[in-house]
Design a protein around this motif. Sequence first.
Motif, PDB file in Angstrom:
ATOM      1  N   ASP A 252     -10.510  -5.709  -2.026  1.00  0.00           N
ATOM      2  CA  ASP A 252     -10.455  -5.456  -0.577  1.00  0.00           C
ATOM      3  C   ASP A 252      -9.932  -4.070  -0.217  1.00  0.00           C
ATOM      4  O   ASP A 252      -9.204  -3.910   0.765  1.00  0.00           O
ATOM      5  N   GLU A 254     -11.368  -1.391   1.047  1.00  0.00           N
ATOM      6  CA  GLU A 254     -11.767  -0.863   2.353  1.00  0.00           C
ATOM      7  C   GLU A 254     -11.014  -1.535   3.494  1.00  0.00           C
ATOM      8  O   GLU A 254     -10.566  -0.890   4.433  1.00  0.00           O
ATOM      9  N   LYS A 255     -10.849  -2.862   3.333  1.00  0.00           N
ATOM     10  CA  LYS A 255     -10.136  -3.617   4.370  1.00  0.00           C
ATOM     11  C   LYS A 255      -8.680  -3.144   4.474  1.00  0.00           C
ATOM     12  O   LYS A 255      -8.159  -2.918   5.569  1.00  0.00           O
ATOM     13  N   SER A 258      -8.401   0.322   6.012  1.00  0.00           N
ATOM     14  CA  SER A 258      -8.651   0.255   7.463  1.00  0.00           C
ATOM     15  C   SER A 258      -7.414  -0.264   8.182  1.00  0.00           C
ATOM     16  O   SER A 258      -7.064   0.215   9.267  1.00  0.00           O
ATOM     17  N   TYR A 278     -11.869   6.613  -5.162  1.00  0.00           N
ATOM     18  CA  TYR A 278     -10.997   6.067  -4.107  1.00  0.00           C
ATOM     19  C   TYR A 278     -11.019   6.988  -2.883  1.00  0.00           C
ATOM     20  O   TYR A 278     -11.117   6.527  -1.737  1.00  0.00           O
ATOM     21  N   VAL A 281     -14.128   6.592  -0.792  1.00  0.00           N
ATOM     22  CA  VAL A 281     -14.053   5.402   0.073  1.00  0.00           C
ATOM     23  C   VAL A 281     -13.172   5.707   1.291  1.00  0.00           C
ATOM     24  O   VAL A 281     -13.523   5.430   2.443  1.00  0.00           O
ATOM     25  N   HIS A 284     -14.709   8.040   3.850  1.00  0.00           N
ATOM     26  CA  HIS A 284     -15.732   7.346   4.599  1.00  0.00           C
ATOM     27  C   HIS A 284     -15.104   6.535   5.750  1.00  0.00           C
ATOM     28  O   HIS A 284     -15.572   6.569   6.879  1.00  0.00           O
ATOM     29  N   ILE A 285     -14.012   5.841   5.438  1.00  0.00           N
ATOM     30  CA  ILE A 285     -13.333   5.022   6.461  1.00  0.00           C
ATOM     31  C   ILE A 285     -12.720   5.918   7.536  1.00  0.00           C
ATOM     32  O   ILE A 285     -12.841   5.661   8.725  1.00  0.00           O
TER      33      ILE A 285
END
Length: 292
Positions: A252, A254-255, A258, A278, A281, A284-285
């Motif tokens: 998780d 990305e979660k 965020s 990493y 990712v 991107h977020i």
Amino acid sequence: MKVERWIKEGLRCFDGATGTMLIQLGLKAGECPEMVSEEVMMKVHKAYIDAGSQYITTNTFGANRPKLAKFKLDDEVAKINRRNAGVARKTAVGRGVLIAVDIGPTGELIEPYGDYTREMFIDIFSEQAKVLAESAVDLIIIETMTSIEELEASIHAVKSVTSLPVIATMTFDKDAQGRYRTMMGVTPEMGVRVMEEKAVDACGANCSLSPSDMIDLVREFRKLTHLPLIFQPNAGKPKMVDDKTVYEPIPDLEKSISQIIAAGADIVGGCCGTDPEYIHVLRHILYNDSSR
Ligand SMILES: [Zn+2]
């Protein structure tokens, strides 16, 4: 105020680990990380810039006198800091990224727990910070502090030799009750108090915690201060596989990232075990975060 401006301009993505990347590139146990070749160091910086880091961190975390003394390099403090800041600068030319010079703890304890005095800590950190600040860099990041006395002395020392922006972060563990404390028993509240008194430009935490374990800590910091916040979690808990430290893919990811951003982190990067993937990712977020 510079850090606030950078954040407003969208510069919110720090870089990932240096140490664990150097190990992947061949650094052996017992070798001084700050002495790796220019070529290897450039490879790490370049990989982070390519992945989307907007700040790169110099390979100077342990380049203070007591730590270098362990490798009999204590007479080379100036030379090593100057060289490694220069390597970051050289890699960054034309890439539009900011250079953060890294200052880590001495590994020594202040009296009455150890033999060091506040004055000795101030001398050690000013010696390193002075050279780094003269190396055409953009900011200073003090990281992985666990002692409130060493935190105070390091910020004091840095500010006495340069007017560059200063970011300071401590490293916290989370106990079974969900409370955050450094190894030396410092609470986020105690840390924030010192960082505000010393007028750092941004504060936060790095290392020790995985992204998911860091979310509540971000919330706690956000309640404690209006300073810009930076958080750099580890890639989860390390495991030993065939005598090698391995960080497994973060569930998780990305979660959790965020949620770290939603909880109030202005700048995010990564500590031990994190890599360019990493950062990719993370970038991107951050790019898609339209909440501010
Ligand atoms: Zn770390």
